[in-house]
Each structure stands twice: as structure tokens, then as C-alpha cells.
Design an enzyme around this catalytic site. Structure first.
Site, PDB file in Angstrom:
ATOM      1  N   GLY A 201       0.793  -1.218   0.000  1.00 14.18           N
ATOM      2  CA  GLY A 201       0.000   0.000   0.000  1.00 14.18           C
ATOM      3  C   GLY A 201       0.825   1.267   0.000  1.00 14.18           C
ATOM      4  O   GLY A 201       2.045   1.252   0.178  1.00 14.18           O
TER       5      GLY A 201
ATOM      6  N   ASP B  61       3.068  -2.587   8.103  1.00 11.51           N
ATOM      7  CA  ASP B  61       2.036  -2.624   7.071  1.00 11.51           C
ATOM      8  C   ASP B  61       1.016  -1.520   7.322  1.00 11.51           C
ATOM      9  O   ASP B  61       0.960  -0.944   8.414  1.00 11.51           O
ATOM     10  CB  ASP B  61       1.348  -3.992   7.080  1.00 11.51           C
ATOM     11  CG  ASP B  61       0.733  -4.366   5.744  1.00 11.51           C
ATOM     12  OD1 ASP B  61       0.638  -3.499   4.860  1.00 11.51           O
ATOM     13  OD2 ASP B  61       0.344  -5.543   5.582  1.00 11.51           O
TER      14      ASP B  61
ATOM     15  N   GLY C 133      -5.726  -3.443  -1.141  1.00  8.39           N
ATOM     16  CA  GLY C 133      -4.775  -3.630  -2.235  1.00  8.39           C
ATOM     17  C   GLY C 133      -4.702  -5.056  -2.734  1.00  8.39           C
ATOM     18  O   GLY C 133      -3.826  -5.395  -3.538  1.00  8.39           O
TER      19      GLY C 133
ATOM     20  N   GLU D 209      -0.147 -10.718   3.361  1.00 10.60           N
ATOM     21  CA  GLU D 209       0.018  -9.773   4.468  1.00 10.60           C
ATOM     22  C   GLU D 209      -0.211 -10.461   5.808  1.00 10.60           C
ATOM     23  O   GLU D 209       0.510 -10.217   6.778  1.00 10.60           O
ATOM     24  CB  GLU D 209      -0.951  -8.596   4.307  1.00 10.60           C
ATOM     25  CG  GLU D 209      -0.568  -7.637   3.196  1.00 10.60           C
ATOM     26  CD  GLU D 209      -1.632  -6.597   2.908  1.00 10.60           C
ATOM     27  OE1 GLU D 209      -1.308  -5.616   2.226  1.00 10.60           O
ATOM     28  OE2 GLU D 209      -2.784  -6.761   3.353  1.00 10.60           O
TER      29      GLU D 209
ATOM     30  N   LYS E 110      -8.215   6.506   8.794  1.00 11.28           N
ATOM     31  CA  LYS E 110      -8.423   5.047   8.877  1.00 11.28           C
ATOM     32  C   LYS E 110      -8.850   4.590  10.280  1.00 11.28           C
ATOM     33  O   LYS E 110      -9.157   3.413  10.480  1.00 11.28           O
ATOM     34  CB  LYS E 110      -7.136   4.315   8.477  1.00 11.28           C
ATOM     35  CG  LYS E 110      -6.555   4.721   7.129  1.00 11.28           C
ATOM     36  CD  LYS E 110      -7.498   4.407   5.991  1.00 11.28           C
ATOM     37  CE  LYS E 110      -6.960   4.868   4.653  1.00 11.28           C
ATOM     38  NZ  LYS E 110      -5.716   4.202   4.255  1.00 11.28           N
TER      39      LYS E 110
END
Length: 224
Positions: free
Chosen positions: A30, A85, A101, A107, A125
Site C-alpha cells: 500500500g 504494514d 490492495g 500480508e 483510517k
């Protein structure tokens, strides 16, 4: 660079300072992770930082190679020191929705393999309860329609993610179903219910996995 990109850059650079010499590093996916990778590359070039990375996607591998980060894989590494991440949503308990993504399966592997799992996000977020962002679920292409129908019984209408008018194919050769639950009050329960459906590879719910969440907001970075 707009304000959101500035925040992504700031938290990415902050997270990069947590990486120490000799570490095995999980590299997420990302746009926020991009800035972290850039910063690690600068430390390798300027300070002689010695690390090895395992990327979570083909795009991340490309960014890492461009930044000069040596890459390895799980045939050579049993455990990662740290994985960094991004996330699509972070709730009050630091549970996550990831997979915007389309790299959620890999991940989750590198997150689970790490001693420390660091999430980097901007303030947009951060939510009280997960679910406003549609939950991505990676599924086998074979009979994906049936899998979607089974998921719909849990309270949403899944749609297959498309790219250029065809179902998007993940790096693992699978499809992504985007599942708009709207509100997910019990993410652990929902995660188990979805994963019990034959045809589901993995969900974008990351429950009790993040050890640190770094959040960027205007003129400030804080640890959640």
C-alpha cells in the site's frame, strides 16, 4: 503532495526508525508502506543499514528492489523481527480491516510470522467499529459465486472485485470478494464464520495481531 500523502510519508518514516541493523523485516503493501520502504532504502544507502525483507506483494517487491532492500523468503527465514504494514480500518481495540490492495493473504502470513506487527495509518483510517470499509475476502476462483452466496447469508451482498472488466486476480491466483457488512460489532466471530466456508482462502480481518499502531494526524504522530 497533498495533506494525506504528507501524513503517510511521516508515519512511514517514523516506522522505518523501528527497524534495526540485522533485522528480518516483513514489508506490507500500500501507499503508506511505500514511504516506509523509501526511508529504509535511504538508511541502507546512507547509514549502511543491513536488513533483509520479505515482501507481501509483487508491487512491494518491486518497490523494495528499487530502494535497494535485499529480499529473502521463508525458505531462508523462520521468523521475522518486525512486519510493518498499512490498514484500511483500525478500530478501538486495534483490530483491522486490510486487503484494499488485494494482498491480504500474504500480508496475514508475514504479520503472523513477526515478533512485532506495526501498523501505519493516517487518522482517516481510525474508526470506533469496523465495517464501513467493505471487508475483502480472498476466495478460490472455482465456484466463487457459490462462496459469495454462502457469505451473503452472514448479512451482506458480496461483489467480486474487477480489473479491466474481468475479476481481479491476486498474486496467488485467486479472486477477491468485497463484503459490505457496514458494521462489524464482533469481528472475531465473523472471521471464524467466514473462514468456515469452503472456498474461502482468507479474510481481511486481522484480530489481535497489531502490537503497535502509528497514526498520523495534522501536525502530529501518535501511537495508538
Amino acid at each position: 503532495m497533498n495533506e494525506q500523502d504528507k501524513l503517510k510519508k511521516a508515519v512511514g518514516e517514523k516506522a522505518a526508525t523501528m527497524v534495526k541493523d540485522g533485522m528480518k523485516v516483513g514489508l506490507g503493501s500500500g501507499s503508506t508502506v511505500y514511504w516506509m520502504i523509501r526511508s529504509l532504502g535511504e538508511r541502507i544507502q546512507q547509514d549502511g543499514l543491513k536488513i533483509e525483507g520479505i515482501p507481501s506483494s509483487n508491487q512491494t517487491a518491486t518497490w523494495a528492489e528499487e530502494a535497494g532492500i535485499p529480499l529473502t523468503d521463508f525458505s531462508n527465514v523462520k521468523e521475522l523481527d518486525i512486519t510493518i504494514d498499512g490498514a484500511d480500518e483500525v478500530d478501538a481495540n486495534n483490530h483491522l480491516i486490510k486487503g484494499g490492495g488485494a494482498a491480504l493473504f500474504r500480508e496475514k502470513i508475514i504479520a503472523q510470522a513477526a515478533k512485532e506487527f506495526v501498523i501505519i495509518v493516517d487518522q482517516s483510517k481510525v474508526v470506533e467499529t469496523l465495517g464501513e470499509f467493505s471487508l475483502p475476502v480472498e476466495v478460490l476462483p472455482f465456484s466463487w459465486q457459490r462462496t459469495a452466496n454462502e457469505i451473503s447469508k452472514l448479512g451482506c451482498v458480496p461483489t467480486v472485485r474487477v480489473h479491466e472488466e474481468e475479476p481481479l486476480v491476486t498474486d496467488n491466483g485467486n479472486y477477491i470478494l468485497d463484503c459490505p457488512f457496514k458494521v462489524i460489532p464482533h469481528p472475531d466471530k465473523l472471521n471464524k464464520e467466514i473462514k468456515s466456508i469452503v472456498g474461502v482462502i482468507e479474510t481481511g480481518l486481522f484480530i489481535d495481531m497489531a502490537t503497535t499502531v502509528i497514526v498520523g494526524e495534522k501536525d502530529n504522530i501518535y501511537i495508538k
